[in-house]
Design a protein around this motif. Sequence first.
Motif, PDB file in Angstrom:
ATOM      1  N   UNK A 188      23.757 -23.163  15.515  1.00  8.88           N
ATOM      2  CA  UNK A 188      24.179 -24.458  15.202  1.00  8.88           C
ATOM      3  C   UNK A 188      23.135 -25.361  14.610  1.00  8.88           C
ATOM      4  N   UNK A 189      21.975 -24.695  14.296  1.00  7.53           N
ATOM      5  CA  UNK A 189      20.766 -25.697  14.069  1.00  7.53           C
ATOM      6  C   UNK A 189      20.541 -26.714  14.681  1.00  7.53           C
ATOM      7  N   UNK A 190      20.740 -26.523  15.952  1.00  6.48           N
ATOM      8  CA  UNK A 190      20.553 -27.913  16.882  1.00  6.48           C
ATOM      9  C   UNK A 190      21.456 -28.930  16.515  1.00  6.48           C
ATOM     10  N   UNK A 191      22.451 -28.631  16.241  1.00  8.94           N
ATOM     11  CA  UNK A 191      23.619 -29.774  16.183  1.00  8.94           C
ATOM     12  C   UNK A 191      24.550 -29.701  17.261  1.00  8.94           C
ATOM     13  N   UNK A 192      24.717 -28.608  17.973  1.00  8.09           N
ATOM     14  CA  UNK A 192      25.402 -28.290  19.151  1.00  8.09           C
ATOM     15  C   UNK A 192      24.451 -28.224  20.423  1.00  8.09           C
ATOM     16  N   UNK A 193      24.550 -28.871  21.593  1.00  7.83           N
ATOM     17  CA  UNK A 193      23.508 -28.765  22.644  1.00  7.83           C
ATOM     18  C   UNK A 193      24.435 -28.341  23.803  1.00  7.83           C
ATOM     19  N   UNK A 194      23.640 -27.513  24.544  1.00  2.58           N
ATOM     20  CA  UNK A 194      24.079 -26.828  25.695  1.00  2.58           C
ATOM     21  C   UNK A 194      23.829 -28.136  26.948  1.00  2.58           C
ATOM     22  N   UNK A 195      24.453 -28.760  27.529  1.00  4.05           N
ATOM     23  CA  UNK A 195      24.145 -29.588  28.867  1.00  4.05           C
ATOM     24  C   UNK A 195      24.062 -29.087  30.019  1.00  4.05           C
TER      25      UNK A 195
END
Length: 214
Positions: A188-195
Amino acid sequence: MKIIYKEGEGEIEEKKSRFIAHVYPVQSEEQAVSYINEVKKKYWDARHNCYAYVLGEDAGFQRFSDDGEPQGTAGKPILDIIMKSGIYNCLIIVTRYFGGTLLGTGGLIRAYQAASKEGLEHSTVLSVSDGVLAQIDADYNSIGKIQYICLEMHIDILKTEYTENVYMEMIVQAENYGQFVQKITDAFSGKISVVKIQQQKFGKSESGEVILLS
């Protein structure tokens, strides 16, 4: 590494002798002795109450008893089943009601092992792993790709909530967490993160059920 999550009971019959196996999760020798005494009290009229148990993740503490059976025909065979199964912190007690026919050394060993296996089959056994409990907030268009990555990496999605966005909670094996984060970031090209929520031990049953462990 495996544990008993829920205790179980199994029974077999061999030449009219009944062999009743009880399987328990145990955390200490005192707890194991308490269960043994409880079973002996319940089956006070049985000929034998043989047992074996292992404690510690390396199964470093082991005890077993033939309880009057010929030496090496009951306790050690039960212990062998526990060790072969890879389960730790486990107690198996096999109660025998004598049916009037002698089984011989080999027959006793086979019967006690068969009863132990039957008890384990009726227990809930979990394969335990170190994991990371994590979450992702994403838009609806991203769900399919996230689910595909989880499927590809054998990651279990525990919860999905649909509101304005989609909230997903998953358990990831600790050794795969870094790779999972990188895959999501790249996809997602850094637009979605895993927290990361927390480090979390978890168990998985043979049926695939995932259970978070305290």
